[in-house]
Design an enzyme around this catalytic site. Structure first.
Site, PDB file in Angstrom:
ATOM      1  N   GLY A  81       0.797  -1.215   0.000  1.00  0.00           N
ATOM      2  CA  GLY A  81       0.000   0.000   0.000  1.00  0.00           C
ATOM      3  C   GLY A  81       0.828   1.262   0.000  1.00  0.00           C
ATOM      4  O   GLY A  81       2.058   1.245  -0.030  1.00  0.00           O
ATOM      5  N   THR A  84      -0.628   6.214   4.829  1.00  0.00           N
ATOM      6  CA  THR A  84      -1.791   6.379   5.695  1.00  0.00           C
ATOM      7  C   THR A  84      -1.356   7.108   6.956  1.00  0.00           C
ATOM      8  O   THR A  84      -0.181   7.377   7.180  1.00  0.00           O
ATOM      9  CB  THR A  84      -2.449   5.030   6.025  1.00  0.00           C
ATOM     10  OG1 THR A  84      -3.752   5.277   6.593  1.00  0.00           O
ATOM     11  CG2 THR A  84      -1.624   4.219   7.007  1.00  0.00           C
ATOM     12  N   LEU A 147      -6.232  -1.122   5.673  1.00  0.00           N
ATOM     13  CA  LEU A 147      -5.655  -2.451   5.829  1.00  0.00           C
ATOM     14  C   LEU A 147      -4.343  -2.514   5.054  1.00  0.00           C
ATOM     15  O   LEU A 147      -4.272  -2.061   3.913  1.00  0.00           O
ATOM     16  CB  LEU A 147      -6.656  -3.483   5.297  1.00  0.00           C
ATOM     17  CG  LEU A 147      -6.409  -4.973   5.533  1.00  0.00           C
ATOM     18  CD1 LEU A 147      -7.745  -5.706   5.421  1.00  0.00           C
ATOM     19  CD2 LEU A 147      -5.446  -5.554   4.515  1.00  0.00           C
ATOM     20  N   GLY A 159      -1.530  -4.965   9.776  1.00  0.00           N
ATOM     21  CA  GLY A 159      -2.918  -5.331  10.023  1.00  0.00           C
ATOM     22  C   GLY A 159      -3.903  -4.255   9.626  1.00  0.00           C
ATOM     23  O   GLY A 159      -3.884  -3.777   8.495  1.00  0.00           O
ATOM     24  N   ALA A 161      -6.541  -0.679  10.706  1.00  0.00           N
ATOM     25  CA  ALA A 161      -6.704   0.550  11.500  1.00  0.00           C
ATOM     26  C   ALA A 161      -8.132   1.043  11.328  1.00  0.00           C
ATOM     27  O   ALA A 161      -8.541   1.383  10.215  1.00  0.00           O
ATOM     28  CB  ALA A 161      -5.711   1.618  11.059  1.00  0.00           C
ATOM     29  N   CYS A 177      -4.006   6.284   1.227  1.00  0.00           N
ATOM     30  CA  CYS A 177      -3.860   5.020   0.509  1.00  0.00           C
ATOM     31  C   CYS A 177      -3.564   5.224  -0.975  1.00  0.00           C
ATOM     32  O   CYS A 177      -3.758   4.320  -1.794  1.00  0.00           O
ATOM     33  CB  CYS A 177      -5.103   4.145   0.688  1.00  0.00           C
ATOM     34  SG  CYS A 177      -5.543   3.897   2.421  1.00  0.00           S
TER      35      CYS A 177
END
Length: 235
Positions: A81, A84, A147, A159, A161, A177
């Site tokens: 990703g 974030t 994620l 994991g 959030a 993202c």
């Protein structure tokens, strides 16, 4: 207290470790250390944590998505990703799962996390959705949960959030993202004050949803799904 001290291996197959408010870098290093050192008998763990304000940039992250980070630090990490934000009021749960033992592939792991979040939101009357090319959970056009994962030697870390009552302003300083114009939302703004659950209730509901899905394919000899237990449960 070092992260490892509050996440000792439990008797149960899945430990839930409450870390409180911890600097991102400290927890990131601990996740990598645990993943590298764990053995086939090491317990799977879910780490529940909040972080002081920080932007994290995924391994394929592009600088163009950091618009004006200002005084908030940026940390490059090894998850998938783009960029974030993490901050107080955001429920972060790191999923340290042995995928082979849990009989999950990567896609099933992603789906388990997303379905757990959708089920949690449905309990509060919120219809949530996922998107094929943009992992995470959305309510309407706005994103409420992010994620990002890393798989190393068949084991996952990083994991999810979930935005509970986190300050949303820092998301305006990035393309969340990697999506220009994507708006974030939080549970606090979607529920009436009287319907807003306590942090403790919300945490337990989400943990139970995750454990149920992570355990669906992994049953004991008695045919029952494995139990889980909190470590450092202080309520």
């Amino acid at each position: 207290m070092p992260v490892s001290d509050s996440c000792a291996a439990p008797e149960a197959p899945i430990a839930v470790c409450q870390l409180g408010l911890r600097p991102y870098g400290q927890v990131f290093a601990a996740m990598k250390d645990y993943t590298e050192s764990r053995t086939e008998s090491s317990a799977d763990q879910l780490w529940v944590v909040q972080h002081p304000a920080v932007f994290t940039q995924g391994q394929a992250g592009k600088a163009e998505h950091l618009l004006m980070p200002g005084d908030i630090p940026v940390i490059k990490v090894d998850r998938g990703g783009q960029v974030t934000y993490h901050g107080p009021g955001q429920m972060v749960i790191y999923t340290l799962i042995d995928l082979k033992r849990a009989k999950l592939n990567v896609r099933e792991l992603v789906c388990a996390i997303e379905l757990s979040l959708k089920a949690l939101l449905a309990d509060y009357g919120l219809e949530a959705a996922t998107r094929d090319k943009a992992p995470g959970v959305y309510v309407g056009a706005d994103k409420i949960a992010s994620l990002g994962l890393r798989i190393r030697r068949g084991r996952s870390y990083h994991g999810l959030a979930l935005n509970v009552d986190v300050d949303l302003e820092p998301f305006q300083r990035i393309n969340p993202c990697g999506y220009r114009g994507l708006q974030m939302t939080r549970l606090k703004d979607l529920l009436a004050r009287a319907a807003m659950p306590s942090w403790q209730v919300l945490e337990r509901q989400l943990i139970e949803a995750l454990v149920q899905r992570f355990s669906a394919k992994r049953v004991g000899q008695d045919g029952q799904s494995p139990v889980w237990q909190y470590q450092d449960w202080g309520y």
